[in-house]
Design a protein around this motif. Structure first.
Motif, PDB file in Angstrom:
ATOM      1  N   MET A 288       3.746   8.860   9.975  1.00  0.00           N
ATOM      2  CA  MET A 288       4.291  10.166   9.600  1.00  0.00           C
ATOM      3  C   MET A 288       4.249  10.326   8.094  1.00  0.00           C
ATOM      4  O   MET A 288       3.175  10.332   7.511  1.00  0.00           O
ATOM      5  CB  MET A 288       5.700  10.324  10.157  1.00  0.00           C
ATOM      6  CG  MET A 288       5.751  10.298  11.675  1.00  0.00           C
ATOM      7  SD  MET A 288       7.302  10.871  12.353  1.00  0.00           S
ATOM      8  CE  MET A 288       7.194  12.625  12.094  1.00  0.00           C
ATOM      9  N   ALA A 289       5.389  10.498   7.467  1.00  0.00           N
ATOM     10  CA  ALA A 289       5.438  10.859   6.057  1.00  0.00           C
ATOM     11  C   ALA A 289       4.812   9.785   5.182  1.00  0.00           C
ATOM     12  O   ALA A 289       4.941   8.589   5.442  1.00  0.00           O
ATOM     13  CB  ALA A 289       6.895  11.071   5.646  1.00  0.00           C
ATOM     14  N   ARG A 290       4.131  10.240   4.142  1.00  0.00           N
ATOM     15  CA  ARG A 290       3.566   9.354   3.137  1.00  0.00           C
ATOM     16  C   ARG A 290       4.009   9.849   1.779  1.00  0.00           C
ATOM     17  O   ARG A 290       3.748  10.992   1.401  1.00  0.00           O
ATOM     18  CB  ARG A 290       2.036   9.346   3.220  1.00  0.00           C
ATOM     19  CG  ARG A 290       1.497   8.732   4.517  1.00  0.00           C
ATOM     20  CD  ARG A 290       1.676   7.206   4.517  1.00  0.00           C
ATOM     21  NE  ARG A 290       1.127   6.591   5.706  1.00  0.00           N
ATOM     22  CZ  ARG A 290       1.824   6.319   6.794  1.00  0.00           C
ATOM     23  NH1 ARG A 290       3.107   6.630   6.838  1.00  0.00           N
ATOM     24  NH2 ARG A 290       1.266   5.742   7.836  1.00  0.00           N
ATOM     25  N   PHE A 291       4.689   8.980   1.021  1.00  0.00           N
ATOM     26  CA  PHE A 291       5.213   9.370  -0.276  1.00  0.00           C
ATOM     27  C   PHE A 291       4.488   8.624  -1.378  1.00  0.00           C
ATOM     28  O   PHE A 291       4.309   7.408  -1.323  1.00  0.00           O
ATOM     29  CB  PHE A 291       6.712   9.072  -0.366  1.00  0.00           C
ATOM     30  CG  PHE A 291       7.525   9.752   0.707  1.00  0.00           C
ATOM     31  CD1 PHE A 291       7.451  11.129   0.866  1.00  0.00           C
ATOM     32  CD2 PHE A 291       8.338   9.033   1.549  1.00  0.00           C
ATOM     33  CE1 PHE A 291       8.186  11.763   1.850  1.00  0.00           C
ATOM     34  CE2 PHE A 291       9.085   9.657   2.534  1.00  0.00           C
ATOM     35  CZ  PHE A 291       9.010  11.037   2.685  1.00  0.00           C
ATOM     36  N   SER A 292       4.090   9.364  -2.399  1.00  0.00           N
ATOM     37  CA  SER A 292       3.457   8.737  -3.553  1.00  0.00           C
ATOM     38  C   SER A 292       4.507   8.025  -4.388  1.00  0.00           C
ATOM     39  O   SER A 292       5.705   8.285  -4.285  1.00  0.00           O
ATOM     40  CB  SER A 292       2.737   9.799  -4.388  1.00  0.00           C
ATOM     41  OG  SER A 292       3.639  10.825  -4.774  1.00  0.00           O
ATOM     42  N   THR A 293       4.051   7.113  -5.208  1.00  0.00           N
ATOM     43  CA  THR A 293       4.924   6.394  -6.133  1.00  0.00           C
ATOM     44  C   THR A 293       4.438   6.684  -7.548  1.00  0.00           C
ATOM     45  O   THR A 293       3.321   6.331  -7.899  1.00  0.00           O
ATOM     46  CB  THR A 293       4.883   4.878  -5.882  1.00  0.00           C
ATOM     47  OG1 THR A 293       3.529   4.432  -5.955  1.00  0.00           O
ATOM     48  CG2 THR A 293       5.430   4.532  -4.514  1.00  0.00           C
ATOM     49  N   ALA A 294       5.273   7.387  -8.325  1.00  0.00           N
ATOM     50  CA  ALA A 294       4.913   7.751  -9.694  1.00  0.00           C
ATOM     51  C   ALA A 294       3.574   8.494  -9.746  1.00  0.00           C
ATOM     52  O   ALA A 294       2.810   8.366 -10.694  1.00  0.00           O
ATOM     53  CB  ALA A 294       4.879   6.512 -10.593  1.00  0.00           C
TER      54      ALA A 294
ATOM     55  N   GLY B 106       0.834  -1.197   0.000  1.00  0.00           N
ATOM     56  CA  GLY B 106       0.000   0.000   0.000  1.00  0.00           C
ATOM     57  C   GLY B 106       0.856   1.228   0.000  1.00  0.00           C
ATOM     58  O   GLY B 106       1.814   1.314  -0.752  1.00  0.00           O
ATOM     59  N   ILE B 107       0.526   2.149   0.838  1.00  0.00           N
ATOM     60  CA  ILE B 107       1.195   3.438   0.832  1.00  0.00           C
ATOM     61  C   ILE B 107       2.637   3.262   1.286  1.00  0.00           C
ATOM     62  O   ILE B 107       2.914   2.640   2.295  1.00  0.00           O
ATOM     63  CB  ILE B 107       0.463   4.420   1.748  1.00  0.00           C
ATOM     64  CG1 ILE B 107      -0.959   4.650   1.217  1.00  0.00           C
ATOM     65  CG2 ILE B 107       1.209   5.736   1.854  1.00  0.00           C
ATOM     66  CD1 ILE B 107      -1.805   5.471   2.149  1.00  0.00           C
ATOM     67  N   HIS B 108       3.522   3.861   0.490  1.00  0.00           N
ATOM     68  CA  HIS B 108       4.946   3.815   0.811  1.00  0.00           C
ATOM     69  C   HIS B 108       5.266   4.970   1.741  1.00  0.00           C
ATOM     70  O   HIS B 108       4.987   6.109   1.454  1.00  0.00           O
ATOM     71  CB  HIS B 108       5.729   3.943  -0.492  1.00  0.00           C
ATOM     72  CG  HIS B 108       7.187   4.196  -0.310  1.00  0.00           C
ATOM     73  ND1 HIS B 108       7.967   3.446   0.512  1.00  0.00           N
ATOM     74  CD2 HIS B 108       7.996   5.125  -0.867  1.00  0.00           C
ATOM     75  CE1 HIS B 108       9.209   3.895   0.458  1.00  0.00           C
ATOM     76  NE2 HIS B 108       9.252   4.920  -0.369  1.00  0.00           N
ATOM     77  N   GLY B 109       5.846   4.701   2.893  1.00  0.00           N
ATOM     78  CA  GLY B 109       6.168   5.799   3.799  1.00  0.00           C
ATOM     79  C   GLY B 109       6.592   5.309   5.161  1.00  0.00           C
ATOM     80  O   GLY B 109       6.978   4.161   5.331  1.00  0.00           O
ATOM     81  N   TYR B 110       6.492   6.155   6.132  1.00  0.00           N
ATOM     82  CA  TYR B 110       6.915   5.874   7.483  1.00  0.00           C
ATOM     83  C   TYR B 110       5.692   5.838   8.377  1.00  0.00           C
ATOM     84  O   TYR B 110       4.824   6.697   8.303  1.00  0.00           O
ATOM     85  CB  TYR B 110       7.890   6.946   7.969  1.00  0.00           C
ATOM     86  CG  TYR B 110       9.165   7.002   7.183  1.00  0.00           C
ATOM     87  CD1 TYR B 110      10.315   6.387   7.649  1.00  0.00           C
ATOM     88  CD2 TYR B 110       9.204   7.658   5.957  1.00  0.00           C
ATOM     89  CE1 TYR B 110      11.492   6.441   6.930  1.00  0.00           C
ATOM     90  CE2 TYR B 110      10.374   7.709   5.223  1.00  0.00           C
ATOM     91  CZ  TYR B 110      11.519   7.105   5.720  1.00  0.00           C
ATOM     92  OH  TYR B 110      12.668   7.164   4.991  1.00  0.00           O
ATOM     93  N   ALA B 111       5.619   4.845   9.236  1.00  0.00           N
ATOM     94  CA  ALA B 111       4.428   4.635  10.063  1.00  0.00           C
ATOM     95  C   ALA B 111       4.090   5.884  10.845  1.00  0.00           C
ATOM     96  O   ALA B 111       4.904   6.405  11.589  1.00  0.00           O
ATOM     97  CB  ALA B 111       4.669   3.465  11.006  1.00  0.00           C
TER      98      ALA B 111
END
Length: 884
Positions: free
Chosen positions: A21-27, A14-19
């Motif tokens: 905190m930050a959430r980064f999109s992919t492409a 699912g969402i790539h990021g840090y639990a």
């Protein structure tokens, strides 16, 4: 024969990021499980060669065994902290990625998505040229669906060339540029796999106001808001089909707020748009003070109801209006006060522009901690920085790349127009988008260009709350409702204004001495003067300048301002780095950082960034410190105690003050070194301190305590990670700070030690002696090091020791921490991943030059000095340095 590719599948799909905190999109999207759409990182194990390569380096069977193995983001080289004046490499570089696609990808639509390749680039797949791209700030996307071979090795080769080229923006040669191009595949690279009926990518499709998912808003208020949706779906299945496009608006906790769906008929080989809208009652509105993000899930279902594609976007419902003399209206209401921010160039010490997502997020976090609310980006920024702005409550002023350069050849304008369109397409759905700056910064372009740039903005975003801005006084500014860099005496009643740059104060454009440009290592008094310069320089009362105080006194028609500049950074045309940042190039704060922090609201909120009441004593208690003690605070009252049981000073804020929210507080004649010496001689070191207390409504809500530094006792190491743990993806980087401290833990600022770092375990030190950062001199008490994760999670031990130790000198310090498993799939060969970071090429900048080359360099330098006069002329013409 290389090993088969190892696909590292994350536990959390699912969402790539840090639990938490930050959430980064992919492409450009956030992955949802069970949709048939997956994103794989291609960042690891690229073969790299700096320079022209012999033969055919794009061929599958080309021998690249002697090439260095690197991870991307990658910036061609590591550079010293002082690397301005075109010290960086410009020219051709080659990258090669070997991989064998897994059988599970057969039948999938496959796209490789480069978030950024600097300069002009060529992409080859299995020996064939499939893409040429001009420009370093927008994605390069290639359809691999029919190009890959299963059961055997494939090669993607990239030629990246960051040398000067006037045919595409920026266009200006780096030797005359006020920032640095750097180079390489300097942003993330993704392989996106999905089914043959799919939601398209807006930057790939090149549809005006279309492609992908487009979210816009209308009639936004606290009572309700309309969310307009437009989706573009392509059919590559080989037959006609009917699908249902489903939209679900959810809270971050997963509660469905609104749902809608639309039927769509698709002919084989064609794509079509569908539109829908949702009326949301009592919406949670996005603002810098409360950056609420909804989750918008979009799913495509076939005739049987099976989900065949889908993903998530995070959106913020908000309206932005610039109402001429009434100023900024946010979410249907006039915005209280000025919206203050900063400019940002994307480079970082040692790394150049090649920042991993975590450093992008930390940059945004540090700026939001300081109370800043808007960032002027100077070019199309990394998607991770825009994600961070959404999350942290930072508006982003997004610009098309360009600075003081216009080429009359038609191809140049055509490429700018393309950049404007793609700038809008990549960032249009972000809550943090403030307004577009589609014109070229400080540039003499034809009026027709300014008019056409504005028309393109309207074509690409034909909905409410889309605003474009132009430099005040530039050709074509009459077409724009929002103007930048105003001179107050020339305000026009039919325009709104935003100050795009303020704060720099150079004496001339050659020497460039300034009280705003202060390196952190210059110490206490210069940094205090920088902070006062940005705030309200009383010492310049006979030469008033634009500062925080004077901006806050301007009419509502001037809605806010971005100071120049957030971080120290490298430059092209000038030999010195820009030292005007409130943080240095490693993001270590200067004194002025805390002055800005004191301007934020004193009320605690649920922002992820640091917020609420603060107090900071800007005094180091050294023999050379000023007699006046400076304190920064946003509280109503500040109480300063000098010594335990000693004299107490009190400051109360003037509630009727019309300028900056919190003035600099100075307690005059409060520090006398001989008094502190007497305390120390009497053995009362524990009583010798400064204590500042910030009070609201008579209650202490913030404190700061300082002791003078004693003898250096040990080296303390800490992570400067803003709460984001290092991710074991082979690319992530964290800063470790070594500080020379006394027994109490007080940093010994007056210390000139040299520290050598060693790293053990699942991390590696970046830069080393090549970039002159290991050993590292202590600057104002500290020495930073950049640690990159390997591809395997585990313990990392960093040791910092004096380069020349001694029995009476501090012992070494150690820091142990762990990287965490990545939650992102990777396509990488384990053997090659182990080779990442092992240098195989020499640093060609260190080769000796012939006498002829030296003479040519001297002549070029003289020519550049003449060209700098043109830079000075344009900066003056466009108001840079004007103090109205």
């Amino acid at each position: 024969m290389r090993k088969l590719i190892l696909f590292i599948i994350c536990v959390l799909v699912g969402i790539h990021g840090y639990a938490g905190m930050a959430r980064f999109s992919t492409a450009g999207f956030y992955e949802l499980p069970n949709t048939g759409r997956e994103a794989y990182s291609l960042n690891q194990a690229w073969r790299f060669w700096k320079g022209e390569a012999d033969g055919t380096p794009y061929a599958v069977d080309y021998d690249d065994t002697d090439w260095e193995v690197v991870s991307v983001p990658h910036g061609l080289e590591y550079l010293p902290v002082e690397a301005s004046g075109c010290a960086n490499y410009q020219g051709v570089a080659w990258y090669r990625k070997h991989f064998t696609p897994a059988d599970s990808l057969k039948g999938k639509q496959l796209f490789v998505h480069f978030e950024g390749i600097m300069g002009k680039s060529e992409v080859y797949v299995n020996g064939s040229l499939v893409k040429k791209h001009y420009g370093g700030y927008l994605p390069v996307i290639v359809d691999l669906s029919t190009l890959l071979k299963f059961g055997e090795e494939n090669v993607i080769a990239v030629k990246a060339d960051n040398s000067d080229d006037p045919t595409y923006p920026v266009g200006k040669e780096q030797s005359m540029l006020d920032f640095t191009y750097f180079g390489g595949i300097y942003r993330d690279c993704w392989l996106v796999a999905h089914n043959d009926v799919f939601i398209t990518n807006a930057n790939y499709e090149n549809e005006v106001a279309g492609g992908g998912l487009f979210v816009s808003y209308d009639k936004v208020s606290e009572a309700q808001a309309t969310v307009n949706l437009k989706a573009h779906v392509r059919n590559a299945s080989g037959k006609n089909c009917r699908v249902t496009v489903c939209f679900a608006l959810k809270t971050p906790q997963g509660k469905v707020v609104k749902e809608t769906e639309k039927k769509l008929s698709l002919k084989n080989g064609k794509a079509a748009h569908t539109t829908a809208s949702m009326v949301v009652g009592s919406p949670s509105l996005w603002s810098p003070e409360s950056p609420y993000l909804y989750h918008l899930d979009i799913l495509v279902k076939d005739a049987s109801g099976r989900v065949i594609d889908g993903y998530r976007q995070r959106i913020g419902i908000r309206s932005i209006e610039f109402k001429k003399t009434e100023g900024l209206w946010l979410n249907g209401k006039p915005y209280k006060g000025k919206i203050m921010g900063t400019n940002r160039h994307q480079d970082f010490a040692v790394l150049g522009n090649a920042l991993p997502n975590s450093l992008q997020w930390r940059d945004a976090k540090k700026l939001r901690d300081a109370g800043l609310k808007v960032i002027r980006t100077h070019y199309v920024i990394d998607p991770a920085f825009m994600d961070a702005c959404d999350e942290l409550g930072l508006f982003a002023l997004v610009e098309v790349p360009g600075w003081q350069f216009w080429n009359k050849e038609p191809i140049f304008a055509e490429r700018i127009y393309s950049d404007i369109r793609n700038m809008i397409r990549i960032h249009r759905n972000h809550a943090s988008l403030f307004f577009w700056e589609p014109i070229l910064n400080e540039t003499h372009y034809p009026e027709t260009f300014a008019k056409r740039a504005l028309e393109i903005c309207g074509e690409e975003y034909p909905y409410p709350y889309s605003i474009a801005a132009c430099d005040h006084g530039a050709a074509g500014d009459q077409y724009y409702d929002l103007l930048l860099r105003p001179i107050e005496s020339k305000l026009r009643s039919d325009k709104t204004y935003f100050i795009r740059e303020w704060g720099d104060n150079v004496d001339d454009w050659n020497a460039q001495n300034s009280d705003s440009r202060v390196a952190r290592g210059w110490g206490e008094v210069p940094m205090l003067l920088q902070a006062e310069h940005y705030a309200n320089p009383s010492y310049q009362k006979d030469f008033p300048i634009l500062c925080y105080e004077s901006i806050c006194q301007k009419p509502a028609q001037i809605v806010g301002a971005c100071f120049w500049h957030s971080f120290d950074h490298q430059r092209g045309y000038h030999a010195d780095p820009f030292y005007g940042g409130i943080m240095d190039a490693f993001r270590q704060p200067k004194t002025s950082y805390y002055m800005f922090m004191s301007q934020r609201e004193p009320v605690k909120s649920d922002l992820q960034a640091d917020n609420g009441p603060m107090v900071y004593i800007a005094h180091e208690l050294t023999p050379f410190s000023p007699e006046d003690i400076t304190v920064y605070s946003n509280c109503d009252e500040v109480r300063l105690t000098v010594f335990k049981g000693g004299k107490t000073y009190t400051y109360k804020k003037d509630p009727n003050h019309k300028g900056m929210p919190s003035s600099i507080i100075k307690f005059a004649d409060a520090f006398h070194f001989m008094e502190w010496k007497a305390k120390a001689r009497a053995g009362k070191q524990n009583d010798a301190y400064l204590l500042a207390e910030g009070l609201m409504d008579g209650k202490v809500v913030a404190t700061h305590k300082r002791y003078p530094a004693g003898q250096a006792d040990h080296i303390r190491l800490r992570l400067d990670d803003e709460g984001l743990r290092l991710e074991a993806d082979g690319s992530d980087v964290v800063t470790v700070i070594a500080e020379v401290v006394d027994k109490r833990g007080t940093v010994k600022r007056l210390n000139n030690s040299i520290i050598r770092f060693t790293v053990e375990g699942e991390g590696r030190l970046l830069g080393g002696d090549v970039a002159c950062v290991n050993p590292m001199p202590v600057v104002w008490g500290s020495a930073p090091a950049l640690i990159q994760a390997t591809g395997r999670a585990g313990k990392i031990k960093v040791t910092a020791a004096l380069e020349v130790p001694g029995e009476a000198r501090p012992l070494e310090g150690t820091l142990e921490f762990e990287s965490i498993p990545t939650d992102c799939r990777q396509i990488a060969d384990e053997t090659e991943m182990a080779e990442v970071g092992k240098l195989k090429q020499t640093d060609d900048r260190k080769t000796s030059a012939s006498e002829l080359e030296k003479e040519n360099a001297r002549l070029r330098k003289e020519l550049n000095q003449l060209k700098v006069k043109e830079v000075e002329k344009q900066q003056t013409q466009f108001g840079v340095g004007i103090n109205d």
